[in-house]
Design an enzyme around this catalytic site. Structure first.
Site, PDB file in Angstrom:
ATOM      1  N   PHE A   1     -26.417 -24.826 -52.275  1.00  0.00           N
ATOM      2  CA  PHE A   1     -25.882 -25.612 -53.390  1.00  0.00           C
ATOM      3  C   PHE A   1     -25.843 -24.741 -54.632  1.00  0.00           C
ATOM      4  O   PHE A   1     -26.875 -24.295 -55.133  1.00  0.00           O
ATOM      5  CB  PHE A   1     -26.706 -26.879 -53.682  1.00  0.00           C
ATOM      6  CG  PHE A   1     -26.051 -27.691 -54.781  1.00  0.00           C
ATOM      7  CD1 PHE A   1     -25.015 -28.566 -54.496  1.00  0.00           C
ATOM      8  CD2 PHE A   1     -26.418 -27.528 -56.112  1.00  0.00           C
ATOM      9  CE1 PHE A   1     -24.366 -29.276 -55.503  1.00  0.00           C
ATOM     10  CE2 PHE A   1     -25.775 -28.229 -57.121  1.00  0.00           C
ATOM     11  CZ  PHE A   1     -24.749 -29.107 -56.819  1.00  0.00           C
TER      12      PHE A   1
ATOM     13  N   ASP B   1     -29.862 -17.368 -57.189  1.00  0.00           N
ATOM     14  CA  ASP B   1     -29.633 -18.592 -57.961  1.00  0.00           C
ATOM     15  C   ASP B   1     -30.989 -19.276 -58.138  1.00  0.00           C
ATOM     16  O   ASP B   1     -31.492 -19.946 -57.235  1.00  0.00           O
ATOM     17  CB  ASP B   1     -28.637 -19.493 -57.216  1.00  0.00           C
ATOM     18  CG  ASP B   1     -28.363 -20.784 -57.986  1.00  0.00           C
ATOM     19  OD1 ASP B   1     -29.134 -21.109 -58.910  1.00  0.00           O
ATOM     20  OD2 ASP B   1     -27.387 -21.469 -57.643  1.00  0.00           O
TER      21      ASP B   1
ATOM     22  N   LYS C   1     -30.586 -25.396 -66.150  1.00  0.00           N
ATOM     23  CA  LYS C   1     -31.521 -26.519 -66.108  1.00  0.00           C
ATOM     24  C   LYS C   1     -32.660 -26.416 -67.127  1.00  0.00           C
ATOM     25  O   LYS C   1     -32.450 -26.679 -68.306  1.00  0.00           O
ATOM     26  CB  LYS C   1     -32.021 -26.718 -64.676  1.00  0.00           C
ATOM     27  CG  LYS C   1     -30.864 -27.110 -63.754  1.00  0.00           C
ATOM     28  CD  LYS C   1     -31.262 -27.803 -62.481  1.00  0.00           C
ATOM     29  CE  LYS C   1     -30.070 -28.487 -61.844  1.00  0.00           C
ATOM     30  NZ  LYS C   1     -29.601 -27.925 -60.600  1.00  0.00           N
TER      31      LYS C   1
HETATM   32  C1  LIG Z   1     -28.182 -27.706 -60.237  1.00  0.00           C
HETATM   33  C2  LIG Z   1     -27.868 -26.441 -59.577  1.00  0.00           C
HETATM   34  C3  LIG Z   1     -26.684 -25.740 -59.845  1.00  0.00           C
HETATM   35  C4  LIG Z   1     -25.574 -26.293 -60.717  1.00  0.00           C
HETATM   36  O1  LIG Z   1     -25.967 -26.550 -62.008  1.00  0.00           O
HETATM   37  P1  LIG Z   1     -25.056 -27.490 -62.951  1.00  0.00           P
HETATM   38  O2  LIG Z   1     -25.685 -27.373 -64.306  1.00  0.00           O
HETATM   39  O3  LIG Z   1     -25.154 -28.882 -62.382  1.00  0.00           O
HETATM   40  O4  LIG Z   1     -23.672 -26.974 -62.890  1.00  0.00           O
HETATM   41  C5  LIG Z   1     -26.507 -24.510 -59.242  1.00  0.00           C
HETATM   42  N1  LIG Z   1     -27.430 -23.999 -58.414  1.00  0.00           N
HETATM   43  C6  LIG Z   1     -28.580 -24.645 -58.126  1.00  0.00           C
HETATM   44  C7  LIG Z   1     -29.576 -24.002 -57.217  1.00  0.00           C
HETATM   45  C8  LIG Z   1     -28.832 -25.893 -58.680  1.00  0.00           C
HETATM   46  O5  LIG Z   1     -29.955 -26.538 -58.362  1.00  0.00           O
END
Ligand SMILES: *Cc1c(COP(=O)(O)O)cnc(C)c1O
Length: 400
Positions: free
Chosen positions: A140, A225, A254
Site C-alpha cells: 500500500f 516507504d 502521516k
Molecule cells: C498512508 C500511507 C500512504 C499514503 O499516504 P496518504 O497521505 O494517504 O497519501 C503511503 N504509504 C503507506 C505505507 C501508508 O501507510
C-alpha cells in the site's frame, strides 16, 4: 444535532468511497476522542499512525497557532525562515543528506518514483523509457493512478485503468524473488519495512539487511516507504533501524505533523535527490512555513517526550499480554512496537463485527483486509491504559 443527523448529512452529500464506523467525533486529547453524545473512546487507530504524538498535542498546537498568525504560505517562488531550519533539523535527526517536502503520502511516493527514474536515466544510464521499478505484492503506497496501477489489490485498480507502465511486483519478504526480478534496467525497489495496510505483515528477520545488500550489489536504489512504520511507530525512529540498515530514499508523512497538517517528505541518504533541477518537480503547498513549523515541533515532541522508547516498551508489553488471551477467534498476533495486528480465523466472520463490539466498549479501531484487527494507539500510551484496553479486547474476543 445527534450522531444520526451528521451521518445522514454525510451520506446524502458525500461521495460513497468510505465505510466508517458510525461514530461522530468532535473532540480529541492525547489517547482519547469524544463523540457528539459525549462518549469517550480510546483511539487505537491513531489515524493510521498520523497521530503518533496523540490528539491535539499542546506543544504542536502552540507552534501551529504561533506560525498561523505570522506567515502560512508564500509558495516556493520565495524563501521563508521556516524551511531551512526544518531541513536542517529533519536531516540531522534522520541522518539524511537532503530532503524534499510535499503534502501527502502518495505525493512523496510519486516524488520518489520520479527521482529514481531520473537517477536511472542520468546516472545508471538506463535506455530512455525503459526504467523498471520493483514493488511488492500486497503493497500500500497510496491512491494516485500510478500507485494504484502497481497495487495487487483488485478493488484499488478495477475501473481506473490504463495505468503507468514500468512496475514489476514480487512477493513481500522474499529476497531471492527480489534478486531474480532485477534486470539491467531496474532503478529501484519500493517497499514497506512492515506492510501496514496489507495486514501488519512483518517480513522474516534479515529481510531488510538482505535487500539492502542486493540493492548495493546491483546498483538499485532502495526506497523504504516508512509513512506508516516511521517516526516511532515500531519502537525506533525508523523501522529500518531494527536491522541496522539505511535506505537510499525514505518516505515519511502521516505523523510528521502529529496530525495537525498534511506534510510529507522524501529523505535522501544518497545523492539521488540531486537529479532534480529547478522546474523538474514542485508543489504549491509543499514546504510551506505553517507545515514546516508544525513538523519541526512534532519531531521535537516525538524525541523529547521519549515517545519512541515508550512505543518499544509498551508495544512489547501489549503484544505479550495479547498473547495471553485465550480466544478461539485468534489465528495470529504479530507486529512491532505499537503497530500490532490480530489476525482472526476466517470462520470468525470478519474483523468488522469485533470493531463494532470494541466501539461499544469504548475502543476505536478499524479492520484491515477483512480478517485483521489493527491496534495502533498513540505512542504515549501507558501500562494502565493498555490494561484497561486488554480487559475489553479480551471480552470482545470472547463473543461467539
Ligand atoms: C498512508 C500511507 C500512504 C499514503 O499516504 P496518504 O497521505 O494517504 O497519501 C503511503 N504509504 C503507506 C505505507 C501508508 O501507510
Amino acid at each position: 444535532m445527534i450522531s444520526q443527523d451528521f451521518i445522514d448529512m454525510e451520506n446524502e452529500f458525500g461521495a460513497n468511497n468510505y465505510k466508517p464506523l458510525d461514530v461522530v467525533l468532535c473532540r480529541g486529547e492525547g489517547l482519547w476522542v469524544w463523540d457528539v453524545e459525549g462518549n469517550k473512546y480510546l483511539d487505537c487507530l491513531s489515524s493510521y499512525s498520523a497521530i503518533n504524538q496523540g490528539h491535539c498535542h499542546p506543544r504542536i498546537l502552540k507552534a501551529m497557532m504561533a506560525q498561523a498568525k505570522k506567515l502560512t504560505l508564500v509558495s516556493r517562488a520565495f524563501r521563508t525562515d521556516q524551511l531551512g531550519p526544518f531541513y536542517k533539523e529533519i536531516c540531522e535527526l534522520t541522518h539524511s543528506h537532503s530532503v524534499l517536502p510535499m503534502n501527502s503520502g502518495a505525493e512523496v511516493v510519486e516524488t520518489a518514483i520520479k527521482a529514481i527514474r531520473k537517477w536511472g536515466y542520468t546516472e545508471k544510464r538506463v535506455p530512455d523509457g525503459k526504467a523498471e521499478i520493483i514493488v511488492c505484492d500486497n503493497n500500500f503506497h497510496g491512491r494516485t493512478l500510478t500507485i494504484v496501477g502497481f497495487s495487487t489489490e483488485k478493488q484499488y485498480r478495477e475501473g481506473f485503468g490504463p495505468f503507468t507502465p514500468g512496475f514489476i511486483s514480487i512477493p513481500f519478504g522474499d529476497s531471492e524473488a527480489f534478486e531474480r526480478a532485477i534486470t539491467p534496467n531496474t532503478v529501484g525497489f519500493l517497499v514497506e519495512p512492515i506492510q501496514g495496510e496489507g495486514g501488519v505483515i512483518v517480513p522474516p528477520a534479515g529481510y531488510l539487511k538482505s535487500i539492502r545488500e542486493i540493492c548495493d550489489r546491483n546498483n538499485v536504489m532502495l526506497v523504504l516507504d516508512e509513512i506508516q512504520t516511521g517516526l516511532g511507530r515500531t519502537g525506533k525512529l525508523f523501522a529500518e533501524e531494527h536491522e541496522g540498515i539505511q535506505s537510499d530514499l525514505t518516505l515519511v508523512g502521516k505523523a510528521l505533523s502529529g496530525g495537525f497538517y498534511p506534510i510529507s517528505a522524501v529523505l535522501s541518504n544518497k545523492e539521488v535527490l540531486s537529479v532534480f533541477k529547478p522546474g523538474d518537480h514542485g508543489s504549491t503547498f509543499g514546504g510551506n512555513p505553517l507545515g514546516c513549523a508544525v513538523a519541526r515541533e512534532a519531531l521535537k515532541v516525538l524525541v523529547e517526550e521519549n515517545m519512541i522508547g515508550n512505543a518499544a516498551t509498551m508495544g512489547e508489553y501489549f503484544m505479550k499480554q495479547l498473547n495471553e488471551i485465550d480466544s478461539s477467534h485468534i489465528k495470529e498476533i504479530r507486529g512491532k512496537g505499537l503497530l500490532i495486528g490480530i489476525e482472526l480465523k476466517h470462520e470468525s466472520g470478519g474483523a468488522r463485527r469485533f470493531c463494532e463490539a470494541l466501539q461499544k466498549e469504548g475502543i476505536l479501531c478499524k479492520e484491515t483486509h477483512q480478517h485483521i484487527l489493527r491496534l495502533a494507539p498513540p505512542l504515549l500510551i501507558q501500562k494502565e491504559t493498555i490494561d484497561w484496553a486488554l480487559e475489553r479486547i479480551e471480552r470482545v474476543l470472547a463473543i461467539p
